[in-house]
Design a protein around this motif. Structure first.
Motif, PDB file in Angstrom:
ATOM      1  N   UNK A  10     -68.205   5.497  12.078  1.00 27.27           N
ATOM      2  CA  UNK A  10     -67.204   6.269  12.830  1.00 27.27           C
ATOM      3  C   UNK A  10     -67.381   6.029  14.322  1.00 27.27           C
ATOM      4  N   UNK A  11     -68.633   5.857  14.756  1.00 26.16           N
ATOM      5  CA  UNK A  11     -68.938   5.572  16.161  1.00 26.16           C
ATOM      6  C   UNK A  11     -68.193   4.319  16.619  1.00 26.16           C
ATOM      7  N   UNK A  12     -68.259   3.264  15.812  1.00 23.74           N
ATOM      8  CA  UNK A  12     -67.599   2.003  16.161  1.00 23.74           C
ATOM      9  C   UNK A  12     -66.082   2.182  16.234  1.00 23.74           C
ATOM     10  N   UNK A  13     -65.506   2.918  15.282  1.00 25.84           N
ATOM     11  CA  UNK A  13     -64.060   3.146  15.271  1.00 25.84           C
ATOM     12  C   UNK A  13     -63.623   3.964  16.480  1.00 25.84           C
ATOM     13  N   UNK A  14     -64.459   4.917  16.891  1.00 28.58           N
ATOM     14  CA  UNK A  14     -64.133   5.745  18.055  1.00 28.58           C
ATOM     15  C   UNK A  14     -64.108   4.916  19.332  1.00 28.58           C
ATOM     16  N   UNK A  15     -65.090   4.013  19.480  1.00 28.88           N
ATOM     17  CA  UNK A  15     -65.219   3.256  20.725  1.00 28.88           C
ATOM     18  C   UNK A  15     -64.587   1.864  20.668  1.00 28.88           C
ATOM     19  N   UNK A  16     -63.966   1.529  19.574  1.00 25.47           N
ATOM     20  CA  UNK A  16     -63.346   0.204  19.430  1.00 25.47           C
ATOM     21  C   UNK A  16     -62.325  -0.097  20.530  1.00 25.47           C
ATOM     22  N   UNK A 107     -53.122   1.735  24.109  1.00 26.96           N
ATOM     23  CA  UNK A 107     -53.587   1.594  22.732  1.00 26.96           C
ATOM     24  C   UNK A 107     -53.080   2.747  21.874  1.00 26.96           C
ATOM     25  N   UNK A 108     -53.100   3.958  22.430  1.00 27.76           N
ATOM     26  CA  UNK A 108     -52.597   5.139  21.708  1.00 27.76           C
ATOM     27  C   UNK A 108     -51.102   4.997  21.427  1.00 27.76           C
ATOM     28  N   UNK A 109     -50.351   4.464  22.399  1.00 24.13           N
ATOM     29  CA  UNK A 109     -48.915   4.247  22.202  1.00 24.13           C
ATOM     30  C   UNK A 109     -48.665   3.254  21.076  1.00 24.13           C
ATOM     31  N   UNK A 110     -49.464   2.184  21.047  1.00 23.13           N
ATOM     32  CA  UNK A 110     -49.332   1.176  19.988  1.00 23.13           C
ATOM     33  C   UNK A 110     -49.603   1.800  18.617  1.00 23.13           C
ATOM     34  N   UNK A 111     -50.648   2.624  18.534  1.00 22.87           N
ATOM     35  CA  UNK A 111     -50.983   3.289  17.271  1.00 22.87           C
ATOM     36  C   UNK A 111     -49.873   4.227  16.817  1.00 22.87           C
ATOM     37  N   UNK A 335     -59.882  10.470  20.964  1.00 20.56           N
ATOM     38  CA  UNK A 335     -59.803  11.407  19.839  1.00 20.56           C
ATOM     39  C   UNK A 335     -58.431  11.321  19.173  1.00 20.56           C
ATOM     40  N   UNK A 336     -57.393  11.170  19.975  1.00 26.63           N
ATOM     41  CA  UNK A 336     -56.033  11.052  19.437  1.00 26.63           C
ATOM     42  C   UNK A 336     -55.888   9.769  18.617  1.00 26.63           C
ATOM     43  N   UNK A 337     -56.435   8.665  19.121  1.00 25.77           N
ATOM     44  CA  UNK A 337     -56.389   7.395  18.387  1.00 25.77           C
ATOM     45  C   UNK A 337     -57.137   7.512  17.066  1.00 25.77           C
ATOM     46  N   UNK A 338     -58.310   8.155  17.093  1.00 29.75           N
ATOM     47  CA  UNK A 338     -59.098   8.348  15.860  1.00 29.75           C
ATOM     48  C   UNK A 338     -58.331   9.214  14.864  1.00 29.75           C
ATOM     49  N   UNK A 340     -55.075   9.349  14.558  1.00 24.66           N
ATOM     50  CA  UNK A 340     -54.017   8.508  13.985  1.00 24.66           C
ATOM     51  C   UNK A 340     -54.606   7.555  12.946  1.00 24.66           C
ATOM     52  N   UNK A 341     -55.763   6.948  13.263  1.00 29.33           N
ATOM     53  CA  UNK A 341     -56.417   6.029  12.323  1.00 29.33           C
ATOM     54  C   UNK A 341     -56.774   6.723  11.014  1.00 29.33           C
ATOM     55  N   UNK A 342     -57.204   7.977  11.114  1.00 26.71           N
ATOM     56  CA  UNK A 342     -57.636   8.725   9.930  1.00 26.71           C
ATOM     57  C   UNK A 342     -56.459   9.286   9.139  1.00 26.71           C
ATOM     58  N   UNK A 343     -55.262   9.208   9.701  1.00 28.06           N
ATOM     59  CA  UNK A 343     -54.094   9.743   9.014  1.00 28.06           C
ATOM     60  C   UNK A 343     -54.128  11.258   8.921  1.00 28.06           C
ATOM     61  N   UNK A 344     -54.724  11.882   9.924  1.00 23.93           N
ATOM     62  CA  UNK A 344     -54.905  13.341   9.926  1.00 23.93           C
ATOM     63  C   UNK A 344     -53.795  13.988  10.741  1.00 23.93           C
TER      64      UNK A 344
END
Length: 415
Positions: A10-16, A107-111, A335-338, A340-344
């Protein structure tokens, strides 16, 4: 070379998003790590973002956090002193954190599925500022009052598919008027709508925005001079009390050249609010609803002040303070990007709290825990069906079948 367990964490996904090629290229162009031997810029940024999530009290807490073997392994740093952290935070160019903020925002806009080439076109933009008090003797550059220091965080946030994203920020001394930053925060595209509070009332700028086709909604001050041109009819069952076409300002001094639309509305607490706009195409109810959405930026300020580190600072310099505020906004976007990635689809605070215990777990396990719904097997305290019992006994008495009621062992609850 990072291990498989780190890449899947999760650390890697957060800071990717920080490992974005554009940002790393920008770091090289700015020679960010030219004379740095131990604490590279990306390592420093990760540590400061972790400190935002954990709300560490000071630099010593950040230094001591590296005694956590997992954090040390994921950052590839065994130790760093609080003095070294202080120097790096003081000397970190604000241009670096500003560049990262823009990169993470895009990046958040792209997600969210937004075309970054037209990211500012259209949409609702909320503009406001919040004051953060500081000790004047420790922060002499942060002028506010005679015996009190402070800074203002001027912010523009944007609604993007039910998500709120900080779009642009400016940090100034607290004694400077909000209106000075209007031109830096206003989105000038035709399809964009800027919503502001009464601190941004400026008749000259409003005239300029009307001439340039820049749309805005703003709350009006109570002492405003208003010349009514036309009264509009309002619906009787609406929260709109009054609608008028007006000119603002004093004759031959501050009077505007362009007419505006004035609406007097009731808020959720029954208080009267007067708002003005140069939008003549939207329905009055729509304008009222849009202005009420301005409250979202107040909630945003409240959220970052409660759940991130923006009221107490790790450094005393102007540079350190600006960097910390930008890193707080970057943390919110990460946190917002994470999310979106998690589908939450829940609130962001749950993700922040879960990261406290699951930051080094695999991302799949993190998602599983995030989306897990607790099942409440307890039916709670049951109420006795007194009304039903009474009806049953009443029927029995009326039909003369109540002899059993004389039996002392009879329990009316058992039937």
């Amino acid at each position: 070379m990072q291990g498989k367990d780190i890449i899947n964490s999760t650390f890697f996904q957060l800071f990717k998003p920080i490992l974005n090629e554009k940002f790393l290229t920008a770091l090289n162009i700015m020679d960010a790590d030219k004379y740095v031997k131990k604490l590279k810029t990306t390592q420093l940024l990760k540590l400061l973002i972790i400190s935002q999530l954990e709300q560490h009290r000071g630099l010593r807490d950040i230094s001591n956090s590296l005694k956590n073997d997992e954090l040390s392994k994921h950052i590839s740093l065994n130790s760093i002193s609080s003095a070294q952290l202080s120097r790096r935070l003081r000397d970190l160019p604000v241009e670096i954190t500003e560049t990262l903020f823009k990169t993470i925002y895009q990046e958040a806009l792209v997600k969210l599925g937004v075309n970054t080439l037209t990211q500012n076109l259209g949409g609702v933009h909320l503009i406001d500022s919040t004051t953060i008090s500081l000790c004047l003797s420790r922060y002499p550059w942060a002028l506010f009052r005679k015996t009190k220091g402070g800074i203002k965080l001027h912010l523009r946030i944007k609604f993007v598919k039910d998500e709120i994203l900080p779009d642009k920020s400016i940090v100034t001394q607290a004694n400077l008027n909000d209106r000075r930053q209007m031109d830096n925060l206003i989105v000038e595209e035709k399809d964009a709508l800027n919503i502001m509070d009464r601190g941004y009332v400026d008749y000259k700028k409003f005239d300029s925005y009307c001439a340039d086709g820049v749309s805005f909604i703003c709350r009006l001050k109570k002492n405003a001079i208003v010349e009514i041109i036309e009264e509009k009819a309002v619906k009787p069952d609406s929260n709109i009390i009054k609608e008028q076409i007006v000119y603002l300002g004093k004759d031959n001094i501050t009077k505007m050249k362009h007419p505006l639309r004035l609406l007097e509305i009731l808020d959720s607490k029954g208080k009267t609010i007067v708002i003005i706009t140069n939008q003549f195409e939207l329905d009055s109810e729509e304008i009222s609803t849009l202005y009420r959405s301005r409250w979202q930026i107040e909630l945003f300020f409240k959220w970052i002040k409660q759940h991130l580190k923006v009221k107490h600072f790790y450094g005393l310099s102007q540079n350190a303070v600006k960097n910390q505020l930008l890193i707080a906004l970057i943390t919110y976007c990460l946190l917002t990007i994470l999310k979106i990635k998690a589908g939450y689809h829940g609130n962001l605070l749950k993700i922040k709290r879960l990261l406290h215990t699951c930051l080094y777990d695999s991302f799949q396990l993190f998602i599983k825990k995030l989306l897990y719904k607790e099942i409440n097997y307890s039916k709670g305290r049951r109420r006795r069906a007194n009304d039903l019992i009474y009806e049953i006994i009443e029927r029995q008495v009326m039909s003369k079948e109540a002899d059993h009621l004389d039996d002392l062992t009879y329990d009316p609850l058992v039937y």
